[in-house]
Design a protein around this motif. Structure first.
Motif, PDB file in Angstrom:
ATOM      1  N   LYS A  31       0.833  -1.209   0.000  1.00  0.00           N
ATOM      2  CA  LYS A  31       0.000   0.000   0.000  1.00  0.00           C
ATOM      3  C   LYS A  31       0.861   1.249   0.000  1.00  0.00           C
ATOM      4  CE  LYS A  31      -3.164   0.371   3.093  1.00  0.00           C
ATOM      5  NZ  LYS A  31      -4.061   0.278   4.267  1.00  0.00           N
ATOM      6  N   THR A  32       1.877   1.273   0.886  1.00  0.00           N
ATOM      7  CA  THR A  32       2.756   2.439   0.979  1.00  0.00           C
ATOM      8  C   THR A  32       4.184   1.976   1.225  1.00  0.00           C
ATOM      9  OG1 THR A  32       2.498   2.708   3.383  1.00  0.00           O
ATOM     10  CG2 THR A  32       0.942   3.920   1.964  1.00  0.00           C
ATOM     11  N   TYR A  46       5.933   6.519  -1.483  1.00  0.00           N
ATOM     12  CA  TYR A  46       5.101   5.985  -2.559  1.00  0.00           C
ATOM     13  C   TYR A  46       3.839   5.385  -1.966  1.00  0.00           C
ATOM     14  CZ  TYR A  46       9.572   5.968  -5.066  1.00  0.00           C
ATOM     15  OH  TYR A  46      10.765   6.320  -5.630  1.00  0.00           O
ATOM     16  N   SER A  47       2.711   5.556  -2.660  1.00  0.00           N
ATOM     17  CA  SER A  47       1.506   4.807  -2.323  1.00  0.00           C
ATOM     18  C   SER A  47       1.040   4.127  -3.610  1.00  0.00           C
ATOM     19  CB  SER A  47       0.412   5.693  -1.726  1.00  0.00           C
ATOM     20  OG  SER A  47      -0.108   6.577  -2.677  1.00  0.00           O
ATOM     21  N   TYR A  48       0.363   2.992  -3.420  1.00  0.00           N
ATOM     22  CA  TYR A  48       0.013   2.135  -4.551  1.00  0.00           C
ATOM     23  C   TYR A  48      -1.455   1.749  -4.508  1.00  0.00           C
ATOM     24  CZ  TYR A  48       5.073   1.498  -4.665  1.00  0.00           C
ATOM     25  OH  TYR A  48       6.429   1.715  -4.713  1.00  0.00           O
ATOM     26  N   TYR A  49      -2.029   1.562  -5.692  1.00  0.00           N
ATOM     27  CA  TYR A  49      -3.356   0.961  -5.813  1.00  0.00           C
ATOM     28  C   TYR A  49      -3.217  -0.526  -5.518  1.00  0.00           C
ATOM     29  CZ  TYR A  49      -5.002   5.179  -8.220  1.00  0.00           C
ATOM     30  OH  TYR A  49      -5.356   6.459  -8.541  1.00  0.00           O
ATOM     31  N   SER A  50      -4.326  -1.196  -5.227  1.00  0.00           N
ATOM     32  CA  SER A  50      -4.268  -2.634  -4.937  1.00  0.00           C
ATOM     33  C   SER A  50      -3.785  -3.439  -6.139  1.00  0.00           C
ATOM     34  CB  SER A  50      -5.635  -3.147  -4.461  1.00  0.00           C
ATOM     35  OG  SER A  50      -6.622  -2.905  -5.432  1.00  0.00           O
ATOM     36  N   ALA A  53      -0.264  -0.603  -9.231  1.00  0.00           N
ATOM     37  CA  ALA A  53       0.065   0.637  -9.939  1.00  0.00           C
ATOM     38  C   ALA A  53       0.345   1.753  -8.934  1.00  0.00           C
ATOM     39  CB  ALA A  53      -1.093   1.046 -10.856  1.00  0.00           C
ATOM     40  N   VAL A  54       1.275   2.635  -9.264  1.00  0.00           N
ATOM     41  CA  VAL A  54       1.622   3.755  -8.388  1.00  0.00           C
ATOM     42  C   VAL A  54       0.461   4.743  -8.338  1.00  0.00           C
ATOM     43  CG1 VAL A  54       3.171   5.721  -8.074  1.00  0.00           C
ATOM     44  CG2 VAL A  54       4.092   3.530  -8.829  1.00  0.00           C
ATOM     45  N   GLU A  55       0.085   5.137  -7.120  1.00  0.00           N
ATOM     46  CA  GLU A  55      -0.969   6.133  -6.929  1.00  0.00           C
ATOM     47  C   GLU A  55      -0.378   7.517  -6.701  1.00  0.00           C
ATOM     48  OE1 GLU A  55      -5.006   6.887  -4.313  1.00  0.00           O
ATOM     49  OE2 GLU A  55      -3.640   5.276  -3.735  1.00  0.00           O
ATOM     50  N   SER A  70       3.341  14.023  -7.100  1.00  0.00           N
ATOM     51  CA  SER A  70       2.608  13.527  -8.266  1.00  0.00           C
ATOM     52  C   SER A  70       1.578  12.504  -7.834  1.00  0.00           C
ATOM     53  CB  SER A  70       3.560  12.872  -9.270  1.00  0.00           C
ATOM     54  OG  SER A  70       4.531  13.784  -9.700  1.00  0.00           O
ATOM     55  N   ASN A  71       0.371  12.612  -8.398  1.00  0.00           N
ATOM     56  CA  ASN A  71      -0.720  11.680  -8.130  1.00  0.00           C
ATOM     57  C   ASN A  71      -1.179  11.136  -9.476  1.00  0.00           C
ATOM     58  OD1 ASN A  71      -3.812  11.163  -7.644  1.00  0.00           O
ATOM     59  ND2 ASN A  71      -2.800  11.092  -5.652  1.00  0.00           N
TER      60      ASN A  71
END
Length: 83
Positions: A31-32, A46-50, A53-55, A70-71
């Motif tokens: 997740k992060t 960094y945070s990520y979608y399930s 992919a990078v969120e 960046s989002n």
């Protein structure tokens, strides 16, 4: 949660969060991910979608957001960016 899933991986030094911290969702997906120095966020975050992919990507120094942020949409297209 009683599923036995790993929720985070953290490194400590002298009782303070120090090093990489990774959090996971209930399915084991990242997740992060971020780096900490003496308990404070410092470096790339960094945070990520399930889906994996990078969120979002952001940079921190001593717990403060610095530089570009960046989002992204889940398809990888840039959603918003700022400083």
């Amino acid at each position: 949660m009683s599923s036995g899933s790993l929720l985070s991986s953290e490194e400590y030094r002298k009782g303070n969060l120090n090093g990489e911290k990774i959090t996971y969702d209930q399915y084991g997906n990242v997740k992060t991910k971020g780096n900490y120095v003496n308990g404070t966020l410092d470096g790339k975050f960094y945070s990520y979608y399930s889906s994996g992919a990078v969120e979002e990507i952001a940079s921190f120094e001593n717990g403060r957001l610095i530089g570009a942020y960046s989002n992204y949409y889940e398809n990888g297209r840039l959603k918003q960016q700022g400083r």
